[in-house]
Motif scaffolding. Structure first.
Motif, PDB file in Angstrom:
ATOM      1  N   TYR B  33       0.847  -1.184   0.000  1.00 57.18           N
ATOM      2  CA  TYR B  33       0.000   0.000   0.000  1.00 57.18           C
ATOM      3  C   TYR B  33       0.885   1.237   0.000  1.00 57.18           C
ATOM      4  CZ  TYR B  33      -3.175  -3.502   1.983  1.00 57.18           C
ATOM      5  OH  TYR B  33      -3.910  -4.638   2.220  1.00 57.18           O
ATOM      6  N   TYR B  35       0.728   5.483   0.789  1.00 55.04           N
ATOM      7  CA  TYR B  35      -0.022   6.579   1.391  1.00 55.04           C
ATOM      8  C   TYR B  35       0.787   7.863   1.265  1.00 55.04           C
ATOM      9  CZ  TYR B  35      -2.711   2.912   3.772  1.00 55.04           C
ATOM     10  OH  TYR B  35      -3.492   1.816   4.069  1.00 55.04           O
ATOM     11  N   LEU B  43      -3.183  10.651   6.845  1.00 52.10           N
ATOM     12  CA  LEU B  43      -2.729   9.749   5.785  1.00 52.10           C
ATOM     13  C   LEU B  43      -3.772   9.672   4.681  1.00 52.10           C
ATOM     14  CD1 LEU B  43      -1.360   6.861   7.992  1.00 52.10           C
ATOM     15  CD2 LEU B  43      -0.016   8.303   6.502  1.00 52.10           C
ATOM     16  N   GLN B  44      -3.339   9.856   3.468  1.00 53.57           N
ATOM     17  CA  GLN B  44      -4.234   9.741   2.320  1.00 53.57           C
ATOM     18  C   GLN B  44      -3.859   8.492   1.528  1.00 53.57           C
ATOM     19  OE1 GLN B  44      -6.710  12.116   1.921  1.00 53.57           O
ATOM     20  NE2 GLN B  44      -5.898  12.939   3.846  1.00 53.57           N
ATOM     21  N   PHE B  45      -4.824   7.615   1.330  1.00 52.99           N
ATOM     22  CA  PHE B  45      -4.590   6.371   0.602  1.00 52.99           C
ATOM     23  C   PHE B  45      -4.323   6.667  -0.868  1.00 52.99           C
ATOM     24  CE2 PHE B  45      -5.003   2.044  -0.659  1.00 52.99           C
ATOM     25  CZ  PHE B  45      -5.824   1.998  -1.769  1.00 52.99           C
ATOM     26  N   ARG B  57      -7.196   2.269  -5.984  1.00 55.85           N
ATOM     27  CA  ARG B  57      -6.453   3.512  -5.863  1.00 55.85           C
ATOM     28  C   ARG B  57      -7.324   4.576  -5.220  1.00 55.85           C
ATOM     29  NH1 ARG B  57      -3.489   5.364 -10.206  1.00 55.85           N
ATOM     30  NH2 ARG B  57      -3.654   7.495  -9.478  1.00 55.85           N
ATOM     31  N   GLY B  58      -6.673   5.520  -4.595  1.00 51.43           N
ATOM     32  CA  GLY B  58      -7.373   6.617  -3.943  1.00 51.43           C
ATOM     33  C   GLY B  58      -7.663   7.739  -4.927  1.00 51.43           C
ATOM     34  N   ASN B  59      -8.137   8.847  -4.402  1.00 51.20           N
ATOM     35  CA  ASN B  59      -8.526   9.975  -5.245  1.00 51.20           C
ATOM     36  C   ASN B  59      -7.329  10.847  -5.589  1.00 51.20           C
ATOM     37  OD1 ASN B  59     -11.237   9.175  -5.166  1.00 51.20           O
ATOM     38  ND2 ASN B  59     -11.521  10.201  -3.204  1.00 51.20           N
TER      39      ASN B  59
END
Lengths: 108, 115
Positions: B33, B35, B43-45, B57-59
């Protein structure tokens, strides 16, 4: 949108006092919630997860779906509990959302 | 047992350049993962890789990309760097494809500074 809110950036208690770190989440499905901790000069590490219903280092956290909360509690804080604590929500096959963290200071 | 390792520790780039960050998971872990932790933010994924494939996936915009190699190590690439990309980038690993139930073990992070 999925969101985790930790309303307190800083929390200070005296040794031996009870401590509660608040975490609220927004998610329409079944949440998977965790608490992670980062001690000074150490890596971020898992403290506990709600599905385990365990107590780690005296800490417990109960998932309250009605209030959409997952507060972390310890009845008697110790100085070594001083750290940064993150609440995290995992959903949708592996996506994770973390709160902004709460810095806990336990004073002697 | 060796933990998750990341390299480099620090990386300084200028706007418009590309950055490559590397992560080696714990032996036996197949999930990695990524971040982002910008100053003052949580923490932003970013990304989740498992068995060589991107699982989620994150934004984040497409200029954030990565890959996972056959030995399960991973690279995060950030193209066309912007000032706001300056952050600590954390890598974590876990076992199995049921990543959502597995404990994530974090690396020490790479501090990226964009000038």
């Amino acid at each position: 949108a999925q969101r985790v809110t930790q309303p307190e950036k800083l929390l200070s208690v005296f040794k031996g006092a009870p401590v509660e770190l608040k975490c609220n989440y927004s998610y329409s499905g079944s949440p998977e919630l965790f608490w992670y901790v980062q001690y000074s000069r150490q890596r971020l590490q898992l403290l506990l997860r709600h599905i385990s219903r365990e107590s780690i280092k005296g800490f417990t956290a109960d998932l309250n779906k009605g209030e959409t909360s997952f507060h972390l509690k310890k009845p008697f804080a110790q100085e070594e509990d001083s750290a940064m604590y993150y609440c995290a929500l995992t959903y949708n096959a592996g996506k994770s959302t973390f709160g902004d963290g709460t810095t806990l200071t336990v004073k002697p | 047992e060796a933990g998750v390792t990341q390299s480099p520790t620090h990386l300084i780039k200028t706007r418009g350049q590309q950055a490559t960050l590397r992560c080696s998971p714990i032996s036996g872990h197949t999930s990695v993962y990524w971040y982002q932790q910008a100053l003052g933010l949580g923490l932003q994924f970013l990304l989740w890789y498992d068995e060589g494939e991107e699982r989620n996936r994150g934004n984040f915009p497409p200029r954030f990309s990565g890959r996972q190699f056959p030995n399960y190590s991973s690279e995060l690439n950030v193209n066309a760097l912007e000032l706001e990309d300056s952050a600590l980038y954390l890598c974590a690993s876990s076992t199995g494809t049921s990543g959502i139930y597995n404990e994530q073990f974090f690396g020490p992070g790479t501090r990226l500074t964009v000038l």
